[in-house]
Design an enzyme around this catalytic site. Sequence first.
Site, short mmCIF file in Angstrom:
data_model
loop_
_atom_site.label_atom_id
_atom_site.label_comp_id
_atom_site.label_asym_id
_atom_site.label_seq_id
_atom_site.Cartn_x
_atom_site.Cartn_y
_atom_site.Cartn_z
N SER A 93 0.79 -1.24 0.00
CA SER A 93 0.00 0.00 0.00
C SER A 93 0.82 1.29 0.00
CB SER A 93 -0.96 0.02 1.20
OG SER A 93 -2.11 -0.77 0.93
N LYS B 231 0.27 3.83 -2.71
CA LYS B 231 -0.75 4.88 -2.64
C LYS B 231 -0.12 6.28 -2.60
CE LYS B 231 -4.54 2.27 -0.44
NZ LYS B 231 -4.00 0.93 -0.22
N SER C 66 -5.58 3.89 4.46
CA SER C 66 -5.19 2.95 3.40
C SER C 66 -6.43 2.44 2.67
CB SER C 66 -4.40 1.77 3.98
OG SER C 66 -3.66 1.13 2.97
#
Length: 495
Positions: free
Chosen positions: A153, A156, A333
């Site tokens: 993640s 991102k 997230s």
Amino acid sequence: MPLIRTWQLVAGSAAVGLVLSAGAVVAAGPWDSGQRKAERDVAASRGRTGGTDHGERRLPQAAPSAPGVLSAVLAPGAAPGSVVGGGGGRQPAPPGTGAPHAPAPDAAALAAALKPLLADPALGGLRTASVLDTATGTVLYQAKPEEPVTPASTVKIATAAAALAALGPEHRFATTVVPGPGAGHIVLVGGGDPSLTAKKKAPAGSGGSLVALAADTAQALKAANTTSVTLGYDDSLYSGPVRHPIGTLDNIAPVTALTADEGRPDNSFSGPVDRTADPSGDTARAFAALLRERGIKVTGSPARATAPAGATPLAATRSTPVAGLVERMLTHSDNDIAEALARQTALASGQPASFEGAEKAVAAKLNGLGLDLTGSRFADGSGLNRADKVSAGLLTGLLAKAADPARPELRPVLTGLPVAGFTGTLRTRNSGSSPGAGLVRAKTGTLRGVNALAGTVVTPSGRLLSFAFLAADNDDGPAAEKALDKLAAAVATAG
């Protein structure tokens, strides 16, 4: 007093407004730009006239503000009377400040602290690292910084930077209702708003509201003496498969341009939960029910339709600004927001709004920021896809770009990062008595066998550093997280 406590008191003063405002961050939430509100409270706290009253009964009363004890840190080329705060953006300086740069951490000392921590077996067979001084771009520590690694993640951060560069922080996505091709026919048109909600009270602050849209639509219909309609819905803004390439998951809904409440069947607004298989249809059916509650008869069941080109909307509702969406995505997230922003980046770049189009668009936008993308791949916006590849050096470079006063549009990349011990996915990490509590702001990354942490810290001397630690081929995720937290805390104590 132990040395670690002494520096925490000194460095903590740089973020005193953040600490005092931590409850407000959680209560207001990044939908309402909560972390940016907390940063504004930092400036207010410097006035020594008392803390900010956040208007929340469950929060403590405003306390007297501590005076600042750190000198202002000027950015390269910054005019006197401006400083770089913990998020990297230029802010008005407190009266009487304007000191030169705080000293950068000693690279040799930092390496001596980080090298044994990076050797922790819990991190697995592949470990990469990069620590950068954001003011000068000087590399303070690195280990295989150019090696592409599955970032989970932490990708991102790239999605956020690309979306902000393509769309700007104030851009909003509209969900509209337009007249259909025939009399008594209307079409609900999805604009790809990931903040859209069908709830009467928005669960996470401001954003697109189906309730408000239904009220405005009913009013417009009644003004035209129409009380019975056939409802269609158009979600054609996005293209390609709606399912994520890795399959059905409980932490992401099918990616469509018309999705309310992220396809969640309950009252949650973050975290894993089983999602609907038909977000667009469910959203249209919820809208039909809201119209009926407002005196508009909806005949039959909503069906997929094509909105007439150039039709003037009867009503519209708009999303949270991109800045707020980025903050929400990074803090919690949020995979649904990530994929929506990646597709919106594709649309703004003239690419198809699909996984493939988003991949090309994100790479092009980051390349336009002057970053080295060698070996990188952005197979999705969320980091769920193991085909994603990002280097530690790219992540620290992105964070440094977001800290550049010449790039104010990228600032939400920093303000959205979870705060260790306080918010989002870092709320329980580096918390309590950890030297990183309240000072480490970082995006987490977790897949099976993959753990990552990338973000920023303000050192005890007031220097803003960006860091990225990526680890792969490990078999104990919780142990790897603890090892990463120790690395981040060590950066926080650098000075």
